[in-house]
Design an enzyme around this catalytic site. Sequence first.
Site, PDB file in Angstrom:
ATOM      1  N   TYR A 219      11.941   9.425  14.223  1.00  0.00           N
ATOM      2  CA  TYR A 219      11.795   9.259  12.766  1.00  0.00           C
ATOM      3  C   TYR A 219      12.927   9.979  12.019  1.00  0.00           C
ATOM      4  O   TYR A 219      13.527   9.425  11.088  1.00  0.00           O
ATOM      5  CB  TYR A 219      10.429   9.809  12.359  1.00  0.00           C
TER       6      TYR A 219
ATOM      7  N   ARG B 179       0.850  -1.208   0.000  1.00  0.00           N
ATOM      8  CA  ARG B 179       0.000   0.000   0.000  1.00  0.00           C
ATOM      9  C   ARG B 179       0.878   1.247   0.000  1.00  0.00           C
ATOM     10  O   ARG B 179       2.093   1.164   0.169  1.00  0.00           O
ATOM     11  CB  ARG B 179      -0.983   0.010   1.172  1.00  0.00           C
ATOM     12  N   GLY B 180       0.234   2.381  -0.224  1.00  0.00           N
ATOM     13  CA  GLY B 180       0.954   3.661  -0.194  1.00  0.00           C
ATOM     14  C   GLY B 180       2.038   3.735  -1.258  1.00  0.00           C
ATOM     15  O   GLY B 180       1.885   3.265  -2.392  1.00  0.00           O
TER      16      GLY B 180
ATOM     17  N   PRO C 258      11.634  11.275  -0.002  1.00  0.00           N
ATOM     18  CA  PRO C 258      10.364  11.894  -0.409  1.00  0.00           C
ATOM     19  C   PRO C 258      10.001  13.072   0.483  1.00  0.00           C
ATOM     20  O   PRO C 258      10.324  13.086   1.672  1.00  0.00           O
ATOM     21  CB  PRO C 258       9.328  10.767  -0.225  1.00  0.00           C
TER      22      PRO C 258
ATOM     23  N   LYS D   7      15.624   8.121   9.659  1.00  0.00           N
ATOM     24  CA  LYS D   7      15.711   8.452   8.231  1.00  0.00           C
ATOM     25  C   LYS D   7      17.062   9.075   7.888  1.00  0.00           C
ATOM     26  O   LYS D   7      17.627   8.802   6.829  1.00  0.00           O
ATOM     27  CB  LYS D   7      14.563   9.388   7.841  1.00  0.00           C
TER      28      LYS D   7
ATOM     29  N   ILE E 112       3.845  12.934   0.821  1.00  0.00           N
ATOM     30  CA  ILE E 112       3.173  12.191  -0.241  1.00  0.00           C
ATOM     31  C   ILE E 112       1.790  11.783   0.259  1.00  0.00           C
ATOM     32  O   ILE E 112       1.620  11.426   1.434  1.00  0.00           O
ATOM     33  CB  ILE E 112       3.993  10.921  -0.610  1.00  0.00           C
TER      34      ILE E 112
ATOM     35  N   GLY F 125       8.851  17.124  16.809  1.00  0.00           N
ATOM     36  CA  GLY F 125       8.047  15.979  17.243  1.00  0.00           C
ATOM     37  C   GLY F 125       8.445  14.663  16.613  1.00  0.00           C
ATOM     38  O   GLY F 125       7.709  13.677  16.714  1.00  0.00           O
ATOM     39  N   GLN F 126       9.609  14.637  15.963  1.00  0.00           N
ATOM     40  CA  GLN F 126      10.005  13.402  15.258  1.00  0.00           C
ATOM     41  C   GLN F 126      11.479  13.060  15.479  1.00  0.00           C
ATOM     42  O   GLN F 126      12.180  12.683  14.535  1.00  0.00           O
ATOM     43  CB  GLN F 126       9.769  13.542  13.749  1.00  0.00           C
TER      44      GLN F 126
HETATM   45  P1  NDP Z   1       2.113   3.600   4.706  1.00  0.00           P
HETATM   46  O1  NDP Z   1       1.895   3.772   6.172  1.00  0.00           O
HETATM   47  O2  NDP Z   1       1.035   4.009   3.769  1.00  0.00           O
HETATM   48  O3  NDP Z   1       2.505   2.059   4.404  1.00  0.00           O
HETATM   49  C1  NDP Z   1       3.504   1.463   5.155  1.00  0.00           C
HETATM   50  C2  NDP Z   1       3.836   0.106   4.597  1.00  0.00           C
HETATM   51  O4  NDP Z   1       4.918  -0.451   5.363  1.00  0.00           O
HETATM   52  C3  NDP Z   1       2.690  -0.892   4.727  1.00  0.00           C
HETATM   53  O5  NDP Z   1       2.706  -1.775   3.622  1.00  0.00           O
HETATM   54  C4  NDP Z   1       3.020  -1.648   6.006  1.00  0.00           C
HETATM   55  O6  NDP Z   1       2.465  -2.967   6.062  1.00  0.00           O
HETATM   56  C5  NDP Z   1       4.525  -1.713   5.884  1.00  0.00           C
HETATM   57  N1  NDP Z   1       5.201  -1.936   7.159  1.00  0.00           N
HETATM   58  C6  NDP Z   1       5.135  -1.178   8.277  1.00  0.00           C
HETATM   59  N2  NDP Z   1       5.868  -1.733   9.251  1.00  0.00           N
HETATM   60  C7  NDP Z   1       6.404  -2.868   8.744  1.00  0.00           C
HETATM   61  C8  NDP Z   1       7.230  -3.899   9.264  1.00  0.00           C
HETATM   62  N3  NDP Z   1       7.670  -3.871  10.535  1.00  0.00           N
HETATM   63  N4  NDP Z   1       7.570  -4.941   8.462  1.00  0.00           N
HETATM   64  C9  NDP Z   1       7.105  -5.004   7.190  1.00  0.00           C
HETATM   65  N5  NDP Z   1       6.340  -4.054   6.631  1.00  0.00           N
HETATM   66  C10 NDP Z   1       5.980  -3.001   7.401  1.00  0.00           C
HETATM   67  O7  NDP Z   1       3.468   4.354   4.397  1.00  0.00           O
HETATM   68  P2  NDP Z   1       3.853   5.311   3.164  1.00  0.00           P
HETATM   69  O8  NDP Z   1       3.547   4.647   1.892  1.00  0.00           O
HETATM   70  O9  NDP Z   1       3.333   6.664   3.423  1.00  0.00           O
HETATM   71  O10 NDP Z   1       5.434   5.410   3.368  1.00  0.00           O
HETATM   72  C11 NDP Z   1       6.327   4.493   2.764  1.00  0.00           C
HETATM   73  C12 NDP Z   1       7.756   4.904   3.129  1.00  0.00           C
HETATM   74  O11 NDP Z   1       7.992   6.231   2.680  1.00  0.00           O
HETATM   75  C13 NDP Z   1       8.028   4.897   4.628  1.00  0.00           C
HETATM   76  O12 NDP Z   1       9.339   4.458   4.869  1.00  0.00           O
HETATM   77  C14 NDP Z   1       7.888   6.358   5.007  1.00  0.00           C
HETATM   78  O13 NDP Z   1       8.617   6.668   6.163  1.00  0.00           O
HETATM   79  C15 NDP Z   1       8.457   7.016   3.764  1.00  0.00           C
HETATM   80  N6  NDP Z   1       8.027   8.387   3.582  1.00  0.00           N
HETATM   81  C16 NDP Z   1       6.684   8.667   3.449  1.00  0.00           C
HETATM   82  C17 NDP Z   1       6.294   9.975   3.270  1.00  0.00           C
HETATM   83  C18 NDP Z   1       4.866  10.334   3.096  1.00  0.00           C
HETATM   84  O14 NDP Z   1       4.600  11.527   3.008  1.00  0.00           O
HETATM   85  N7  NDP Z   1       3.944   9.401   2.991  1.00  0.00           N
HETATM   86  C19 NDP Z   1       7.272  11.079   3.258  1.00  0.00           C
HETATM   87  C20 NDP Z   1       8.626  10.654   3.388  1.00  0.00           C
HETATM   88  C21 NDP Z   1       8.977   9.357   3.546  1.00  0.00           C
HETATM   89  P3  NDP Z   1       0.918  -3.184   6.547  1.00  0.00           P
HETATM   90  O15 NDP Z   1       0.067  -2.741   5.384  1.00  0.00           O
HETATM   91  O16 NDP Z   1       0.825  -4.650   6.813  1.00  0.00           O
HETATM   92  O17 NDP Z   1       0.715  -2.344   7.751  1.00  0.00           O
END
Ligand code: NDP
Length: 240
Positions: free
Chosen positions: A147, A12-13, A177, A151, A180, A143-144
């Site tokens: 994180y 996802r995401g 990123p 990162k 997003i 607050g992070q």
């Molecule tokens: P989401 O929260 O939408 O999705 C997170 C994904 O990571 C899910 O598939 C989740 O699985 C999986 N996940 C979480 N913990 C674990 C774990 N311990 N082992 C295996 N899988 C895991 O995140 P985003 O798509 O928003 O973010 C993706 C990456 O991009 C992250 O690293 C985030 O820090 C980084 N990022 C995101 C930004 C944003 O604005 N969205 C900005 C900058 C960086 P499940 O579905 O089973 O929970």
Amino acid sequence: MSRVAVVTGGTRGIGEAISLALKEMGHAVAAIYAGNEGKAQAFSDRTGIATFKWDVGNHQACLDGCAAVNEVLGPVDIVVNNAGITRDGVLSKMSFDDWNEVLRINLGGCFNMAKAAFGGMRNRGWGRIVNIGSVNGQSGQYGQVNYAAAKSGIHGFTKALAQEGAKYGVTVNAIAPGYIDTDMVAAVPLPVLEKIVARIPVGRLGQAQEIARGVAFLCSDDAGFVTGSTMSINGGQHMY
Ligand code: NDP
């Protein structure tokens, strides 16, 4: 040439868009998730991409998981370390568990997955590792501390491992990123989000596909001379 790619958090995401982009390049993709069965099943039904469930923060689970991918799809040529979580709070309110869990998953996951796949890539003379960092790892964010530390650590990890992989055809890069439009950002309270968007020069959130296109390039044969780099995809929010 078709390769085997593992995308953590690939169901996802941002990870979903990355899984799809790598599939469109002709690769066999394994999308890893942590426990959201419903999203993983829907993703698999929609895309036909194989899903595997393990915790990237668990070292042995990554070794066993990559061995399972090897059995089903073949040796792992590409790893995208995308899985990540947030446990936000100012330092005075952040528990040790919140600190530790974010470091364990976001940064520890990169180490665990590299340990599982790097040796095989090096032996076969080709590999791609792309680590998903964050603009907040580059600039810091109120607050992070957990994180931002994780990162920021990813960016150092990337540059160090790139030096180890370079002469074996294994490139290691990061993408940082900006904000997003995913579930992670949907969790940010609206007034806070509006202030964030007001600070993004292009005036909007990014789309997951915009990150995926960067990952696809870094995973291509064309990117063989790109290693140890961080590609910022953030709408101009932070430039350095
Ligand atoms: P989401 O929260 O939408 O999705 C997170 C994904 O990571 C899910 O598939 C989740 O699985 C999986 N996940 C979480 N913990 C674990 C774990 N311990 N082992 C295996 N899988 C895991 O995140 P985003 O798509 O928003 O973010 C993706 C990456 O991009 C992250 O690293 C985030 O820090 C980084 N990022 C995101 C930004 C944003 O604005 N969205 C900005 C900058 C960086 P499940 O579905 O089973 O929970």
